[in-house]
Enzyme design. Structure first.
Site, mmCIF file in Angstrom:
data_model
loop_
_atom_site.group_PDB
_atom_site.id
_atom_site.type_symbol
_atom_site.label_atom_id
_atom_site.label_comp_id
_atom_site.label_asym_id
_atom_site.label_seq_id
_atom_site.Cartn_x
_atom_site.Cartn_y
_atom_site.Cartn_z
ATOM 1 N N CYS A 185 -0.665 -4.216 -7.313
ATOM 2 C CA CYS A 185 0.445 -3.950 -6.688
ATOM 3 C C CYS A 185 1.174 -5.399 -6.077
ATOM 4 O O CYS A 185 0.783 -6.400 -6.456
ATOM 5 C CB CYS A 185 0.584 -2.800 -5.400
ATOM 6 S SG CYS A 185 -0.442 -3.402 -4.098
ATOM 7 N N ASN B 91 -1.238 -5.781 -2.071
ATOM 8 C CA ASN B 91 -2.566 -5.461 -2.076
ATOM 9 C C ASN B 91 -3.158 -4.835 -0.788
ATOM 10 O O ASN B 91 -4.280 -5.028 -0.116
ATOM 11 C CB ASN B 91 -3.403 -6.419 -2.401
ATOM 12 C CG ASN B 91 -4.802 -6.103 -2.687
ATOM 13 O OD1 ASN B 91 -5.751 -6.657 -2.698
ATOM 14 N ND2 ASN B 91 -5.111 -4.663 -3.192
ATOM 15 N N ARG C 83 -0.501 0.460 -2.070
ATOM 16 C CA ARG C 83 -0.944 1.321 -3.091
ATOM 17 C C ARG C 83 -2.121 0.734 -4.004
ATOM 18 O O ARG C 83 -2.768 1.593 -4.387
ATOM 19 C CB ARG C 83 0.352 1.200 -4.245
ATOM 20 C CG ARG C 83 1.520 1.678 -3.684
ATOM 21 C CD ARG C 83 2.851 1.305 -4.650
ATOM 22 N NE ARG C 83 3.162 -0.163 -4.270
ATOM 23 C CZ ARG C 83 4.001 -0.855 -5.059
ATOM 24 N NH1 ARG C 83 4.832 -0.250 -5.856
ATOM 25 N NH2 ARG C 83 4.222 -2.140 -4.751
ATOM 26 N N ASP D 48 6.885 2.043 -3.968
ATOM 27 C CA ASP D 48 6.187 1.460 -2.949
ATOM 28 C C ASP D 48 6.605 2.077 -1.516
ATOM 29 O O ASP D 48 7.661 2.317 -1.370
ATOM 30 C CB ASP D 48 6.938 -0.150 -2.759
ATOM 31 C CG ASP D 48 6.620 -0.915 -1.707
ATOM 32 O OD1 ASP D 48 5.763 -0.654 -0.873
ATOM 33 O OD2 ASP D 48 6.786 -2.092 -2.006
HETATM 34 P P1 4NP Z 1 1.876 -2.705 -1.599
HETATM 35 O O1 4NP Z 1 3.148 -2.487 -0.527
HETATM 36 O O2 4NP Z 1 2.391 -3.554 -2.831
HETATM 37 O O3 4NP Z 1 1.849 -1.194 -2.156
HETATM 38 O O4 4NP Z 1 0.821 -3.312 -1.101
HETATM 39 C C1 4NP Z 1 3.807 -3.734 0.002
HETATM 40 C C2 4NP Z 1 3.017 -4.576 0.934
HETATM 41 C C3 4NP Z 1 3.470 -5.516 1.587
HETATM 42 C C4 4NP Z 1 4.711 -5.844 1.414
HETATM 43 C C5 4NP Z 1 5.620 -5.136 0.372
HETATM 44 C C6 4NP Z 1 4.881 -4.048 -0.324
HETATM 45 N N1 4NP Z 1 5.336 -7.085 1.981
HETATM 46 O O5 4NP Z 1 6.600 -7.162 1.693
HETATM 47 O O6 4NP Z 1 4.629 -7.685 2.656
#
Ligand code: 4NP
Length: 172
Positions: free
Chosen positions: A20, A23, A26, A135
Protein backbone atom coordinates in the site's frame (compact mmCIF):
# COMPACT_ATOMS: atom_id res chain seq x y z
CA UNK A 1 -12.68 -10.74 -10.03
CA UNK A 2 -11.36 -14.22 -9.45
CA UNK A 3 -8.09 -15.05 -11.15
CA UNK A 4 -5.82 -18.04 -10.66
CA UNK A 5 -2.43 -17.25 -9.08
CA UNK A 6 0.54 -17.78 -11.43
CA UNK A 7 2.79 -20.78 -10.80
CA UNK A 8 5.63 -20.42 -8.29
CA UNK A 9 8.97 -19.15 -9.62
CA UNK A 10 10.57 -21.85 -7.47
CA UNK A 11 8.62 -25.10 -7.14
CA UNK A 12 7.42 -25.82 -3.61
CA UNK A 13 7.78 -22.23 -2.43
CA UNK A 14 5.45 -19.23 -2.87
CA UNK A 15 6.29 -15.61 -1.95
CA UNK A 16 3.64 -12.89 -1.73
CA UNK A 17 4.24 -9.17 -1.12
CA UNK A 18 1.32 -6.92 -0.20
CA UNK A 19 1.79 -3.23 -0.95
CA UNK A 20 0.00 0.00 0.00
CA UNK A 21 1.18 3.60 0.41
CA UNK A 22 2.41 3.81 3.99
CA UNK A 23 2.54 0.15 5.12
CA UNK A 24 0.76 1.06 8.35
CA UNK A 25 -2.93 0.41 7.50
CA UNK A 26 -4.08 -1.69 4.54
CA UNK A 27 -1.14 -3.89 3.58
CA UNK A 28 -0.30 -4.73 7.22
CA UNK A 29 -3.93 -5.76 7.76
CA UNK A 30 -3.81 -7.90 4.62
CA UNK A 31 -0.44 -9.33 5.74
CA UNK A 32 -1.73 -10.36 9.19
CA UNK A 33 -4.97 -11.84 7.84
CA UNK A 34 -3.40 -13.68 4.89
CA UNK A 35 -0.60 -15.02 7.12
CA UNK A 36 -3.23 -16.35 9.54
CA UNK A 37 -5.18 -18.01 6.72
CA UNK A 38 -2.01 -19.53 5.27
CA UNK A 39 -1.09 -20.93 8.69
CA UNK A 40 -4.61 -22.31 9.19
CA UNK A 41 -4.29 -24.07 5.82
CA UNK A 42 -0.98 -25.65 6.89
CA UNK A 43 0.93 -23.72 4.23
CA UNK A 44 3.13 -21.56 6.45
CA UNK A 45 6.23 -23.61 5.64
CA UNK A 46 5.85 -22.98 1.90
CA UNK A 47 4.07 -19.63 1.56
CA UNK A 48 5.88 -16.45 2.64
CA UNK A 49 3.81 -13.28 3.14
CA UNK A 50 5.35 -9.82 3.57
CA UNK A 51 4.08 -6.26 3.24
CA UNK A 52 5.54 -2.88 2.37
CA UNK A 53 4.69 0.68 1.41
CA UNK A 54 5.52 2.44 -1.83
CA UNK A 55 6.61 5.28 0.47
CA UNK A 56 9.15 4.98 3.26
CA UNK A 57 7.91 7.69 5.65
CA UNK A 58 6.71 5.20 8.26
CA UNK A 59 9.59 2.68 7.99
CA UNK A 60 10.25 1.00 11.32
CA UNK A 61 6.90 2.00 12.83
CA UNK A 62 4.22 -0.39 14.07
CA UNK A 63 0.81 -0.55 12.46
CA UNK A 64 -1.68 2.33 12.75
CA UNK A 65 -3.30 1.96 16.16
CA UNK A 66 -6.82 1.83 14.68
CA UNK A 67 -5.84 -1.05 12.38
CA UNK A 68 -4.08 -2.86 15.25
CA UNK A 69 -7.03 -2.40 17.62
CA UNK A 70 -9.49 -3.85 15.11
CA UNK A 71 -7.26 -6.82 14.27
CA UNK A 72 -6.65 -7.54 17.95
CA UNK A 73 -10.39 -7.38 18.70
CA UNK A 74 -10.93 -9.90 15.91
CA UNK A 75 -8.35 -12.31 17.32
CA UNK A 76 -5.32 -11.56 15.14
CA UNK A 77 -1.76 -10.74 16.27
CA UNK A 78 -1.02 -7.20 15.08
CA UNK A 79 1.99 -6.72 17.37
CA UNK A 80 4.83 -7.93 15.14
CA UNK A 81 4.39 -5.58 12.20
CA UNK A 82 7.06 -2.99 11.41
CA UNK A 83 6.66 -0.82 8.30
CA UNK A 84 9.13 -1.04 5.43
CA UNK A 85 9.44 0.33 1.90
CA UNK A 86 9.07 -1.89 -1.14
CA UNK A 87 12.21 -2.60 -3.22
CA UNK A 88 12.34 -2.67 -7.02
CA UNK A 89 13.96 -6.13 -6.86
CA UNK A 90 10.71 -7.53 -5.44
CA UNK A 91 9.16 -7.26 -8.91
CA UNK A 92 11.51 -10.03 -10.03
CA UNK A 93 11.67 -12.16 -6.91
CA UNK A 94 8.13 -12.40 -5.49
CA UNK A 95 5.54 -14.69 -7.07
CA UNK A 96 2.85 -12.08 -6.46
CA UNK A 97 3.19 -8.37 -5.66
CA UNK A 98 -0.32 -7.22 -4.82
CA UNK A 99 -1.22 -3.53 -4.67
CA UNK A 100 -4.07 -2.22 -2.55
CA UNK A 101 -5.10 0.55 -4.97
CA UNK A 102 -4.50 1.84 -8.48
CA UNK A 103 -1.96 4.44 -7.37
CA UNK A 104 0.05 1.80 -5.49
CA UNK A 105 0.02 -0.38 -8.63
CA UNK A 106 1.17 2.52 -10.83
CA UNK A 107 3.97 3.27 -8.36
CA UNK A 108 5.07 -0.38 -8.45
CA UNK A 109 5.03 -0.43 -12.25
CA UNK A 110 7.19 2.70 -12.26
CA UNK A 111 9.94 0.78 -10.43
CA UNK A 112 10.71 -1.35 -13.48
CA UNK A 113 9.35 -4.01 -15.82
CA UNK A 114 6.45 -5.77 -14.10
CA UNK A 115 4.79 -9.02 -15.22
CA UNK A 116 1.05 -8.21 -15.19
CA UNK A 117 0.26 -11.75 -14.02
CA UNK A 118 2.40 -11.23 -10.91
CA UNK A 119 2.19 -7.49 -10.20
CA UNK A 120 -1.49 -6.63 -9.91
CA UNK A 121 -4.30 -5.54 -7.58
CA UNK A 122 -4.95 -7.53 -4.40
CA UNK A 123 -8.68 -7.54 -5.13
CA UNK A 124 -8.11 -9.33 -8.44
CA UNK A 125 -8.44 -12.33 -6.09
CA UNK A 126 -11.67 -11.07 -4.44
CA UNK A 127 -14.39 -13.54 -5.45
CA UNK A 128 -17.15 -10.96 -4.89
CA UNK A 129 -15.75 -7.79 -6.39
CA UNK A 130 -12.82 -6.01 -7.94
CA UNK A 131 -10.99 -2.70 -7.76
CA UNK A 132 -9.31 -0.94 -4.87
CA UNK A 133 -8.99 -1.45 -1.13
CA UNK A 134 -9.90 2.13 -0.12
CA UNK A 135 -7.39 4.03 2.02
CA UNK A 136 -8.87 4.32 5.57
CA UNK A 137 -6.09 6.55 6.95
CA UNK A 138 -7.96 9.87 6.90
CA UNK A 139 -11.38 8.40 7.75
CA UNK A 140 -13.08 6.82 10.74
CA UNK A 141 -13.36 3.34 12.22
CA UNK A 142 -15.91 2.23 9.60
CA UNK A 143 -13.24 2.51 6.93
CA UNK A 144 -10.99 0.09 8.79
CA UNK A 145 -13.85 -2.35 9.22
CA UNK A 146 -14.57 -2.16 5.48
CA UNK A 147 -10.90 -2.89 4.77
CA UNK A 148 -11.02 -5.93 7.06
CA UNK A 149 -14.11 -7.29 5.30
CA UNK A 150 -12.46 -7.01 1.87
CA UNK A 151 -9.17 -8.37 3.15
CA UNK A 152 -10.69 -11.41 4.91
CA UNK A 153 -12.80 -12.36 1.90
CA UNK A 154 -9.90 -11.98 -0.53
CA UNK A 155 -7.41 -13.77 1.76
CA UNK A 156 -9.81 -16.71 2.10
CA UNK A 157 -10.10 -17.07 -1.68
CA UNK A 158 -6.39 -16.58 -2.33
CA UNK A 159 -5.45 -19.19 0.28
CA UNK A 160 -7.82 -21.69 -1.31
CA UNK A 161 -6.23 -21.03 -4.71
CA UNK A 162 -2.73 -21.41 -3.28
CA UNK A 163 -3.50 -24.91 -2.05
CA UNK A 164 -3.77 -25.95 -5.69
CA UNK A 165 -0.95 -23.84 -7.11
CA UNK A 166 1.68 -24.55 -4.46
CA UNK A 167 0.88 -28.16 -3.67
CA UNK A 168 0.32 -30.24 -6.82
CA UNK A 169 -2.05 -32.57 -4.97
CA UNK A 170 -4.04 -29.77 -3.38
CA UNK A 171 -3.39 -31.20 0.09
CA UNK A 172 -0.86 -30.14 2.73
P1 4NP B 1 -1.85 2.79 4.07
O1 4NP B 1 -2.47 4.16 4.62
O2 4NP B 1 -1.27 3.11 2.72
O3 4NP B 1 -3.02 1.87 4.00
O4 4NP B 1 -0.81 2.36 5.08
C1 4NP B 1 -1.75 5.35 4.72
C2 4NP B 1 -0.81 5.51 5.69
C3 4NP B 1 -0.13 6.70 5.82
C4 4NP B 1 -0.39 7.73 4.95
C5 4NP B 1 -1.35 7.57 3.96
C6 4NP B 1 -2.02 6.37 3.84
N1 4NP B 1 0.28 8.96 5.08
O5 4NP B 1 -0.01 9.89 4.33
O6 4NP B 1 1.19 9.06 5.95
Amino acid sequence: MSVVPPPPRTPGRYRIALVCLGNICRSPMADVVLSARVADAGLDDVVEVVSAGTGGWHAGEPMDRRAAALLTAEGYDASRHRAQQVRASWLDTYDLVLAMDDANLADLQALGPADPARVRLFRDFDPEGTGEVPDPYYGGDAGFRDVLTLVERTADALTGDLLHVVLPTGHP
